[in-house]
Design a protein around this motif. Sequence first.
Motif, PDB file in Angstrom:
ATOM      1  N   HIS A   1      -0.647   6.067   8.926  1.00  0.00           N
ATOM      2  CA  HIS A   1      -0.010   6.430   9.189  1.00  0.00           C
ATOM      3  C   HIS A   1       1.660   5.955   9.137  1.00  0.00           C
ATOM      4  N   LEU A   2       1.951   4.738   9.828  1.00  0.00           N
ATOM      5  CA  LEU A   2       2.708   3.571   8.634  1.00  0.00           C
ATOM      6  C   LEU A   2       3.180   3.923   7.467  1.00  0.00           C
ATOM      7  N   GLU A   3       2.262   3.678   6.753  1.00  0.00           N
ATOM      8  CA  GLU A   3       2.281   3.723   5.449  1.00  0.00           C
ATOM      9  C   GLU A   3       3.049   4.851   4.696  1.00  0.00           C
ATOM     10  N   ILE A   4       2.316   5.809   5.070  1.00  0.00           N
ATOM     11  CA  ILE A   4       3.118   7.279   4.923  1.00  0.00           C
ATOM     12  C   ILE A   4       4.245   7.529   5.667  1.00  0.00           C
ATOM     13  N   TYR A   5       4.630   7.516   6.507  1.00  0.00           N
ATOM     14  CA  TYR A   5       5.928   7.053   7.067  1.00  0.00           C
ATOM     15  C   TYR A   5       7.065   6.857   5.885  1.00  0.00           C
ATOM     16  N   TYR A   6       6.441   5.789   4.812  1.00  0.00           N
ATOM     17  CA  TYR A   6       7.692   5.570   4.243  1.00  0.00           C
ATOM     18  C   TYR A   6       7.634   5.387   3.055  1.00  0.00           C
ATOM     19  N   ALA A   7       6.184   5.622   2.621  1.00  0.00           N
ATOM     20  CA  ALA A   7       5.703   6.305   0.690  1.00  0.00           C
ATOM     21  C   ALA A   7       6.302   7.475   0.627  1.00  0.00           C
ATOM     22  N   VAL A   8       6.646   8.594   2.183  1.00  0.00           N
ATOM     23  CA  VAL A   8       7.137   9.691   1.527  1.00  0.00           C
ATOM     24  C   VAL A   8       8.193  10.123   1.191  1.00  0.00           C
ATOM     25  N   SER A   9       9.566   8.930   2.304  1.00  0.00           N
ATOM     26  CA  SER A   9      11.283   9.106   2.938  1.00  0.00           C
ATOM     27  C   SER A   9      11.385   8.274   1.967  1.00  0.00           C
TER      28      SER A   9
ATOM     29  N   ARG B   1       0.558  -1.042   0.297  1.00  0.00           N
ATOM     30  CA  ARG B   1       0.239  -0.384   0.185  1.00  0.00           C
ATOM     31  C   ARG B   1       0.594   1.259  -0.006  1.00  0.00           C
ATOM     32  N   ALA B   2       2.203   1.165   0.004  1.00  0.00           N
ATOM     33  CA  ALA B   2       2.914   2.465   0.662  1.00  0.00           C
ATOM     34  C   ALA B   2       3.288   2.540  -0.833  1.00  0.00           C
ATOM     35  N   ARG B   3       3.240   1.997  -1.345  1.00  0.00           N
ATOM     36  CA  ARG B   3       4.135   2.041  -3.423  1.00  0.00           C
ATOM     37  C   ARG B   3       2.734   2.157  -3.760  1.00  0.00           C
ATOM     38  N   GLN B   4       1.735   2.104  -4.137  1.00  0.00           N
ATOM     39  CA  GLN B   4       0.428   2.897  -4.010  1.00  0.00           C
ATOM     40  C   GLN B   4       0.012   4.030  -3.564  1.00  0.00           C
ATOM     41  N   LEU B   5       0.239   4.414  -2.207  1.00  0.00           N
ATOM     42  CA  LEU B   5       0.240   5.658  -1.999  1.00  0.00           C
ATOM     43  C   LEU B   5       1.495   6.748  -2.498  1.00  0.00           C
TER      44      LEU B   5
ATOM     45  N   LEU C   1       4.020  -2.608  21.989  1.00  0.00           N
ATOM     46  CA  LEU C   1       2.789  -1.317  21.750  1.00  0.00           C
ATOM     47  C   LEU C   1       3.244   0.098  21.921  1.00  0.00           C
ATOM     48  N   PRO C   2       3.858   1.003  20.783  1.00  0.00           N
ATOM     49  CA  PRO C   2       4.144   1.684  20.655  1.00  0.00           C
ATOM     50  C   PRO C   2       3.305   3.127  21.196  1.00  0.00           C
ATOM     51  N   ILE C   3       3.571   3.319  22.341  1.00  0.00           N
ATOM     52  CA  ILE C   3       2.355   4.238  22.629  1.00  0.00           C
ATOM     53  C   ILE C   3       2.447   6.147  22.495  1.00  0.00           C
ATOM     54  N   VAL C   4       4.152   5.923  22.407  1.00  0.00           N
ATOM     55  CA  VAL C   4       4.641   7.714  21.869  1.00  0.00           C
ATOM     56  C   VAL C   4       4.247   7.953  20.675  1.00  0.00           C
ATOM     57  N   PRO C   5       3.479   9.016  20.553  1.00  0.00           N
ATOM     58  CA  PRO C   5       3.234   9.252  19.136  1.00  0.00           C
ATOM     59  C   PRO C   5       3.928   9.553  18.455  1.00  0.00           C
ATOM     60  N   MET C   6       3.881   9.417  17.541  1.00  0.00           N
ATOM     61  CA  MET C   6       4.558   8.951  15.946  1.00  0.00           C
ATOM     62  C   MET C   6       4.776  10.413  15.617  1.00  0.00           C
ATOM     63  N   PHE C   7       4.335  11.308  15.522  1.00  0.00           N
ATOM     64  CA  PHE C   7       3.802  12.379  15.680  1.00  0.00           C
ATOM     65  C   PHE C   7       5.222  13.494  16.925  1.00  0.00           C
ATOM     66  N   HIS C   8       5.677  12.261  17.789  1.00  0.00           N
ATOM     67  CA  HIS C   8       6.578  12.720  18.302  1.00  0.00           C
ATOM     68  C   HIS C   8       7.728  12.190  18.834  1.00  0.00           C
ATOM     69  N   VAL C   9       8.786  12.949  17.618  1.00  0.00           N
ATOM     70  CA  VAL C   9      10.131  12.093  17.420  1.00  0.00           C
ATOM     71  C   VAL C   9      10.285  11.055  16.535  1.00  0.00           C
ATOM     72  N   ASN C  10       9.454  10.966  15.685  1.00  0.00           N
ATOM     73  CA  ASN C  10       9.171   9.647  14.784  1.00  0.00           C
ATOM     74  C   ASN C  10       9.106   8.623  15.720  1.00  0.00           C
ATOM     75  N   GLY C  11       7.636   8.504  17.243  1.00  0.00           N
ATOM     76  CA  GLY C  11       7.310   7.160  18.094  1.00  0.00           C
ATOM     77  C   GLY C  11       8.556   6.350  18.584  1.00  0.00           C
TER      78      GLY C  11
ATOM     79  N   LEU D   1       3.378  -5.493  15.572  1.00  0.00           N
ATOM     80  CA  LEU D   1       3.699  -3.265  16.149  1.00  0.00           C
ATOM     81  C   LEU D   1       2.082  -3.832  16.276  1.00  0.00           C
ATOM     82  N   VAL D   2       1.557  -3.163  17.558  1.00  0.00           N
ATOM     83  CA  VAL D   2      -0.122  -3.092  18.185  1.00  0.00           C
ATOM     84  C   VAL D   2      -0.207  -1.585  18.502  1.00  0.00           C
ATOM     85  N   MET D   3      -1.140  -0.774  16.891  1.00  0.00           N
ATOM     86  CA  MET D   3      -0.699   0.338  17.156  1.00  0.00           C
ATOM     87  C   MET D   3      -1.902   1.479  18.096  1.00  0.00           C
ATOM     88  N   PRO D   4      -2.318   1.896  19.507  1.00  0.00           N
ATOM     89  CA  PRO D   4      -3.271   1.908  19.497  1.00  0.00           C
ATOM     90  C   PRO D   4      -4.226   3.180  19.191  1.00  0.00           C
ATOM     91  N   GLY D   5      -3.514   4.186  17.737  1.00  0.00           N
ATOM     92  CA  GLY D   5      -4.707   5.218  17.521  1.00  0.00           C
ATOM     93  C   GLY D   5      -5.288   6.555  18.630  1.00  0.00           C
TER      94      GLY D   5
END
Length: 542
Positions: free
Chosen positions: A77-85, A48-52, A224-234, A248-252
């Motif tokens: 959000h995970l897909e966006i991280y990889y597709a963009v960078s 899906r990152a390739r599609q994005l 379970l990364p609870i630290v936000p992905m918007f905070h220093v790339n999780g 990975l278990v992501m709590p949204g």
Amino acid sequence: MFTPMMTTPLTITSLMHHAERVNGLVEVVSVTADNPRHRYTYRDAFKRARQLANALKTLGLKPGDTVGTVAWNDYRHLEIYYAVSCSGMVCHTLNPRLFPEQLEYIINHGEDQWICIDPTLVPLIEPLKDKIPKVKGFIVMTDEAHMPDTKLDQVLCYESLIAEQSDQFDWPELDENTPAALCYTSGTTGNPKGVLYTHRSTLLHCYASICADVFGLSIKDVALPIVPMFHVNGWGMVYSAPMVGTKLVMPGPKMGDGETLCTLINEEKVTVSAGVPTVWLALLNYLQQSGSKVESLQRITSGGAACPFVVYDEMRSKYDVDVQIGWGMTEMNPLGTYNGNCPPALESLPQEELDQLRLKAGRPVFGVDIKIEGEDGQELPWDGKSSGAIKVRGPWIINEYFHYDKPTLDDDGWFETGDVGCMDEWGYLQITDRLKDVIKSGGEWISSIELENCAVNHPDVAEAAVIGLPHPKWSERPLLVVVMKEGKTIDKQEMLGWLEGKVASWWIPSDCVFVDELPHTATGKISKKDLRVQFADFQWSE
């Protein structure tokens, strides 16, 4: 020049290729606004990152452009991280907890072209639409059935956008020093400042973080990364987990909800997690109220602020969970020191001393060079008592702020962190304060952090902060500001008496006030700046 070894560039793209081929069948579980429990695999994610990536190209985005995100920890959000960078663009994570004026500033300063936004956060951005002229449009991270009504212009649906695209994409060959991600400081003084991470710095940070004496992630773990992905790339977990094949278990949007975290831990068999102390306090409160257990959970990392003793002690004694401490900052990608495994020679220390050791900020990770500098500019010894400014340097530490016209490093190439601390002979860092928060009373230094840690260990205290205020006799004296747990009350004398014998007598605050809540920064830390404004007119009783 003779080059006996290959010089393959360190890129996030290479990490993605490895994860897809080797760990592609490992699961990724997410809580999202449109799905309470979405699950797929890393292979699905990178397809899906390739599609994005194809979709972003059709929108006219090109290498070097910045794509913003206003989102929680989830699979899109995970897909966006990889597709963009991996497309050679810059992924700019925006903190939804910032004030509107700060968001406006960093969107414009970061030169965001498009913004990917969680449907629950659309109302946050709508008032800014006429103040961010460089933004060409918005991609709402949901499907057509859950698209919100919005006043934003040029709005696209994420699922519809990528559904039209091929799942094949020719990723560009990138130099390892290509910028990959942009993150801004919380702006406690002045405007937030941008830190631009490269592919190389991200990969080196990732290698360091998976070491056994740091996060120690492996394919046997469920994270379970609870630290936000918007905070220093999780804290880099969205890179390190795919690298080694950790589920990975992501709590949204539920990252602060104790019940949801407990349910995810138990149902997904989470073994390791990472977050700030307020998250662990929320989880502990839920466990205590509900009588629930977290039997699969083996270890947690607490960072972003000093870890209260009650978190360390109760997680360990009541739930058999090892509490590990990390220290760093946005400018460090963020890893600097880590307090995980204890040197065998120190394991025989008396329990009280061992507890104090385990609550320190930890030992420097290889790749991070640290020195303690005195007021005279001279380096101080690692003797466990000589306290001064903490300076750092290394391959994933900032060289200069993004579009900033002042020097970032000192004349010798060191970055001053703004923290005050000391190092002992085993290399353990003890953070004693922030430079701007340290209290000087009668010519002697007082650590506000140590006072806060003592205060919050009172069984009836929910949160505590200490600030220095002008004093007619002592220049400055500490004021203790306390939030009580629901239904609990104590008087000033009892609260100050709780500190006796735990700190030097002259450290004990000259007064104590009780409030309903404390101001916090966008990253969840107590805002001392706002507290000093709030109590600017405070009068000492003595």
